[in-house]
Design an enzyme around this catalytic site. Structure first.
Site, PDB file in Angstrom:
ATOM      1  N   CYS A   1      59.634  35.686  40.810  1.00 15.96           N
ATOM      2  CA  CYS A   1      60.157  36.038  39.483  1.00 15.96           C
ATOM      3  C   CYS A   1      61.649  36.360  39.457  1.00 15.96           C
ATOM      4  O   CYS A   1      62.473  35.466  39.481  1.00 15.96           O
ATOM      5  CB  CYS A   1      59.335  37.157  38.860  1.00 15.96           C
ATOM      6  SG  CYS A   1      59.682  37.267  37.081  1.00 15.96           S
TER       7      CYS A   1
ATOM      8  N   GLU B   1      53.224  34.992  39.662  1.00 19.77           N
ATOM      9  CA  GLU B   1      53.409  36.341  40.240  1.00 19.77           C
ATOM     10  C   GLU B   1      52.239  37.242  39.818  1.00 19.77           C
ATOM     11  O   GLU B   1      51.761  37.128  38.692  1.00 19.77           O
ATOM     12  CB  GLU B   1      54.718  36.918  39.668  1.00 19.77           C
ATOM     13  CG  GLU B   1      54.996  38.356  40.025  1.00 19.77           C
ATOM     14  CD  GLU B   1      56.186  38.941  39.213  1.00 19.77           C
ATOM     15  OE1 GLU B   1      56.379  38.552  38.039  1.00 19.77           O
ATOM     16  OE2 GLU B   1      56.921  39.763  39.778  1.00 19.77           O
TER      17      GLU B   1
ATOM     18  N   LYS C   1      58.613  40.479  47.466  1.00 21.82           N
ATOM     19  CA  LYS C   1      59.714  40.396  46.489  1.00 21.82           C
ATOM     20  C   LYS C   1      60.866  41.336  46.853  1.00 21.82           C
ATOM     21  O   LYS C   1      60.660  42.543  47.070  1.00 21.82           O
ATOM     22  CB  LYS C   1      59.161  40.734  45.106  1.00 21.82           C
ATOM     23  CG  LYS C   1      60.131  40.532  43.949  1.00 21.82           C
ATOM     24  CD  LYS C   1      59.380  40.729  42.624  1.00 21.82           C
ATOM     25  CE  LYS C   1      60.239  40.494  41.396  1.00 21.82           C
ATOM     26  NZ  LYS C   1      59.461  40.653  40.145  1.00 21.82           N
TER      27      LYS C   1
ATOM     28  N   GLU D   1      58.572  48.081  37.944  1.00 13.20           N
ATOM     29  CA  GLU D   1      58.481  47.523  39.308  1.00 13.20           C
ATOM     30  C   GLU D   1      59.196  48.409  40.315  1.00 13.20           C
ATOM     31  O   GLU D   1      58.781  48.512  41.464  1.00 13.20           O
ATOM     32  CB  GLU D   1      59.055  46.107  39.347  1.00 13.20           C
ATOM     33  CG  GLU D   1      58.136  45.088  38.708  1.00 13.20           C
ATOM     34  CD  GLU D   1      58.533  43.679  39.087  1.00 13.20           C
ATOM     35  OE1 GLU D   1      58.503  43.334  40.267  1.00 13.20           O
ATOM     36  OE2 GLU D   1      58.898  42.919  38.161  1.00 13.20           O
TER      37      GLU D   1
ATOM     38  N   ASN E   1      55.224  43.674  46.065  1.00  6.41           N
ATOM     39  CA  ASN E   1      54.917  42.562  45.161  1.00  6.41           C
ATOM     40  C   ASN E   1      55.023  41.306  46.038  1.00  6.41           C
ATOM     41  O   ASN E   1      56.118  40.901  46.421  1.00  6.41           O
ATOM     42  CB  ASN E   1      55.935  42.561  44.013  1.00  6.41           C
ATOM     43  CG  ASN E   1      55.612  41.535  42.949  1.00  6.41           C
ATOM     44  OD1 ASN E   1      54.894  40.580  43.197  1.00  6.41           O
ATOM     45  ND2 ASN E   1      56.188  41.713  41.763  1.00  6.41           N
TER      46      ASN E   1
ATOM     47  N   ASN F   1      56.429  36.491  35.778  1.00 12.21           N
ATOM     48  CA  ASN F   1      55.969  37.114  34.522  1.00 12.21           C
ATOM     49  C   ASN F   1      57.231  37.538  33.799  1.00 12.21           C
ATOM     50  O   ASN F   1      57.888  38.506  34.200  1.00 12.21           O
ATOM     51  CB  ASN F   1      55.174  38.407  34.775  1.00 12.21           C
ATOM     52  CG  ASN F   1      53.761  38.193  35.269  1.00 12.21           C
ATOM     53  OD1 ASN F   1      52.815  38.214  34.493  1.00 12.21           O
ATOM     54  ND2 ASN F   1      53.614  38.012  36.570  1.00 12.21           N
TER      55      ASN F   1
HETATM   56  N1  CDV Z   1      58.561  40.088  36.739  1.00  6.46           N
HETATM   57  C1  CDV Z   1      59.916  39.993  36.670  1.00  6.46           C
HETATM   58  O1  CDV Z   1      60.599  40.035  37.680  1.00  6.46           O
HETATM   59  N2  CDV Z   1      60.458  39.865  35.423  1.00  6.46           N
HETATM   60  C2  CDV Z   1      61.872  39.824  35.179  1.00  6.46           C
HETATM   61  C3  CDV Z   1      62.207  40.389  33.835  1.00  6.46           C
HETATM   62  C4  CDV Z   1      61.974  41.852  33.764  1.00  6.46           C
HETATM   63  C5  CDV Z   1      63.652  40.171  33.477  1.00  6.46           C
HETATM   64  C6  CDV Z   1      62.435  38.424  35.271  1.00  6.46           C
HETATM   65  O2  CDV Z   1      63.498  38.259  35.901  1.00  6.46           O
HETATM   66  O3  CDV Z   1      61.882  37.493  34.682  1.00  6.46           O
END
Ligand code: CDV
Length: 312
Positions: free
Chosen positions: A172, A47, A127, A146, A110, A197
């Site tokens: 993510c 990501e 996203k 975010e 994103n 991430n």
């Molecule tokens: N980049 C993300 O979406 N990170 C989230 C964290 C904040 C919980 C994740 O679900 O990994």
């Protein structure tokens, strides 16, 4: 004839705030060259691959924020990646911050793109599940803004015909939601690509911190098994600007088993030969949706957003 897609899950180690796009793209090209030498058809990057994970900082100045965004894909800075893809005959998934004029206004998403082996974009995903918060919360060790810097993706969870199969993408936090996989499962997805991430530390719930790697595997392995699909999860890993990110890049078979996994928290290529026909047995039996699903019993899933306890 098996339908083999050899996949390189290209974990990327920390990226500093000062690192230029050119320096990052050079690292990504080096990983793609390794992948080509190992016979990969497709490389999956994390990501927001092109910069440090900037939602960890509160910024009020929009020009400062926009320096982390791409106004075009490819752009002069990212063109070397598309050139390498064409030269090496390797496709890729690339996460980045997208700034675009749409319907007469400026939008920020994103985003990730799927690029085929001739260097052409064949799919895009924005996203949907944006975690974190929209306002500055100074009590946190670091921010997760975010909800401030991006709007919710407007492309749904599409599935693309690519690489000889049905390929879906998410990003993510999407991987923690069963709906993500099921919407793609209902389009007969055979391969789900996920960049992430994920900090070890969760400021609102530090009691979860020790379970970060476990939860990462748990959600992706169950998503794979319950939807009879391959899943590839790729981390931006390691200590980035003082924030520790989990690694755990892995390739998961439709059995739910991890078949290849990263061992470091740095740039590392994880390779597996994935036979898309390994999905068939599960799609025909345990998870034959047409035979076994009962959507009339699931209506709350789309009618209700938050949980409501029964009265009494
Ligand atoms: N980049 C993300 O979406 N990170 C989230 C964290 C904040 C919980 C994740 O679900 O990994």
């Amino acid at each position: 004839m098996p339908r083999i897609v050899t996949i390189g899950a290209a974990q990327v180690g920390p990226i500093a705030r000062q690192d230029s796009r050119q320096a990052v793209v050079a690292r990504l090209v080096a990983l793609m060259e390794q992948a080509a030498a190992k016979g990969c058809d497709l490389v999956v990057y994390p990501e927001l691959t092109l910069t440090t994970f900037f939602p960890r900082w509160f910024m009020a100045d929009q020009d400062e924020i926009d320096q982390f965004f791409e106004r075009a894909m490819p752009s002069p800075a990212t063109q070397p990646l598309f050139d390498a893809s064409k030269r090496l005959g390797v496709g890729f998934y690339l996460g980045y911050a997208e700034l675009i004029e749409e319907a007469g206004r400026t939008c920020r998403f994103n985003t990730t793109v799927l690029v085929d082996k001739s260097g052409g974009i064949v799919g895009k995903y924005r996203k949907v599940h944006l975690p974190g918060h929209a306002e500055h919360e100074p009590w946190r060790a670091f921010q997760h803004l975010e909800k401030r810097y991006f709007e919710i993706g407007n492309l749904g969870f599409g599935v693309n015909r690519a690489f000889g199969g049905n390929v879906g993408m998410c990003i993510c936090n999407d991987r923690r939601w069963p709906e993500t996989y099921r919407v793609m499962g209902l389009q007969d997805v055979e391969l789900v690509l996920i960049g992430y991430n994920t900090p070890y530390h969760n400021p609102p719930a530090p009691e979860h911190d020790r379970l970060g790697d476990f939860h990462n595997r748990l959600v992706m392995q169950s998503g794979a098994y319950q939807n009879a699909t391959w899943v590839v999860g790729v981390a931006k890993a390691g200590r980035e600007e003082g924030c520790d990110l989990i690694g755990g890049t892995c390739i998961i078979a439709p059995t739910g088993e991890i078949v290849a996994e990263a061992r470091s928290l740095d740039d590392e290529l994880v390779v597996a030969r994935c036979d898309l026909d390994d999905c068939v047995s599960y799609k025909r039996t345990t998870f034959n949706f047409g035979l076994h699903r009962q959507p009339q019993a699931y209506s709350l899933i789309v009618e209700r957003k938050g949980a409501v306890a029964p009265k009494g």
